[in-house]
Enzyme design. Structure first.
Site, PDB file in Angstrom:
ATOM      1  N   SER A 111       0.830  -1.194   0.000  1.00  0.00           N
ATOM      2  CA  SER A 111       0.000   0.000   0.000  1.00  0.00           C
ATOM      3  C   SER A 111       0.876   1.261   0.000  1.00  0.00           C
ATOM      4  O   SER A 111       1.678   1.463  -0.899  1.00  0.00           O
ATOM      5  CB  SER A 111      -0.947  -0.049   1.207  1.00  0.00           C
ATOM      6  OG  SER A 111      -1.904   0.983   1.180  1.00  0.00           O
ATOM      7  N   HIS A 136      -2.432  -1.244  -4.290  1.00  0.00           N
ATOM      8  CA  HIS A 136      -3.889  -1.284  -4.413  1.00  0.00           C
ATOM      9  C   HIS A 136      -4.419   0.147  -4.358  1.00  0.00           C
ATOM     10  O   HIS A 136      -3.660   1.104  -4.209  1.00  0.00           O
ATOM     11  CB  HIS A 136      -4.523  -2.174  -3.337  1.00  0.00           C
ATOM     12  CG  HIS A 136      -4.340  -1.690  -1.927  1.00  0.00           C
ATOM     13  ND1 HIS A 136      -4.804  -2.380  -0.831  1.00  0.00           N
ATOM     14  CD2 HIS A 136      -3.739  -0.581  -1.407  1.00  0.00           C
ATOM     15  CE1 HIS A 136      -4.512  -1.722   0.276  1.00  0.00           C
ATOM     16  NE2 HIS A 136      -3.870  -0.629  -0.054  1.00  0.00           N
TER      17      HIS A 136
END
Length: 207
Positions: A111, A136
Site C-alpha cells: 500500500s 492497491h
C-alpha cells in the site's frame, strides 16, 4: 546526538533496542542502534504509516539534508502501509530535499509502503530477494449524512487519481495499466516488482 525513535509508543519493543558503544576522544559514547545508523544516513520506515512515525521520518530527512545536502540518504522499508496523508508527507519531503533518497524494501512494502518505495530516486530503488510488494487503491470509510458521504467519496477518488498518476510517473507504466492493477490487492515478488518498475533491482549481497 542523533535520535531515531520510530516506535516510542511501543515500550516493550523500545526496551529491546540494542545499544552500540563507541570509543571517542572524550571516552565512551553509547547510541541506540537506530541512532547509530542514522549517523550513516540510514532511516528505518517500519510498521504502520501514521502521523507520529511520518513526522519522525520527515524530521530525519530534513536533518540529514542539513548535515550534507549532496550525500544520498537510504530508507529501509518494512511496512504494511497506512494513512495516505501521513505517507504523502514523507513522499513530498523525499521529492523536496536535495539529496537523492534510495529506498530498500526488506520484508514487505504494501500500500503506502509500496508507494514510498517507488518514490525513491530513479536507479536507487531496491528489494531484498524475499521481499513482497503490494499495490492497491486507497481505502476509506466514513459515516454520516448522505451528502457528507458523497463529499468524502469524491475526495477518495481524487486521492486515488493522484496516487495513480505518481505511480505511473515512477514506474513508467501507462495510467490505464496502473488503474487496472491497483483495482484490487496486487502482490508482487521482488522480480515482479523490478519488471513492473516499482524498483530498479534486487540486492542479494553488498558489493
Amino acid at each position: 546526538m542523533y535520535k531515531n525513535y520510530n516506535d516510542v509508543t511501543e515500550s516493550p519493543r523500545n526496551a529491546l533496542i540494542p545499544m552500540v558503544v563507541e570509543q571517542t576522544a572524550k571516552g565512551e559514547r553509547s547510541y541506540d542502534i537506530y541512532s547509530r545508523l542514522l549517523k550513516e544516513r540510514v532511516i528505518f520506515l517500519t510498521g504502520q504509516v501514521e502521523d507520529h512515525m511520518a513526522n519522525l521520518v520527515v524530521a530525519q530527512l530534513l536533518f540529514l539534508e542539513s548535515e550534507n545536502p549532496d550525500q544520498d540518504i537510504s530508507i529501509y522499508i518494512n511496512s504494511p502501509g497506512g494513512a495516505v496523508t501521513a505517507g504523502m508527507s514523507i513522499y513530498d519531503t523525499m521529492q523536496f530535499i536535495k539529496p537523492d533518497v534510495s529506498t530498500v524494501c526488506m520484508g514487505q512494502a504494501c500500500s503506502m509502503g509500496a508507494f514510498l518505495l517507488a518514490g525513491g530516486a530513479k536507479g536507487k530503488r531496491f528489494c531484498l530477494p524475499s521481499a513482497r510488494v503490494m499495490i492497491h487503491q486507497p481505502l476509506g470509510g466514513f459515516q454520516g449524512q448522505a451528502s457528507d458521504i458523497q463529499i468524502h467519496a469524491q475526495e477518495i477518488l481524487k486521492i486515488k487519481n493522484t496516487l495513480n498518476e505518481r505511480l505511473a510517473f515512477h514506474t513508467g507504466q501507462e495510467m490505464a495499466t496502473i488503474e487496472r492493477d491497483t483495482d484490487r490487492d496486487n502482490f508482487m515478488s521482488a522480480d515482479q516488482a523490478v519488471a513492473y518498475g516499482l524498483v530498479d533491482g534486487i540486492l542479494s549481497q553488498r558489493g
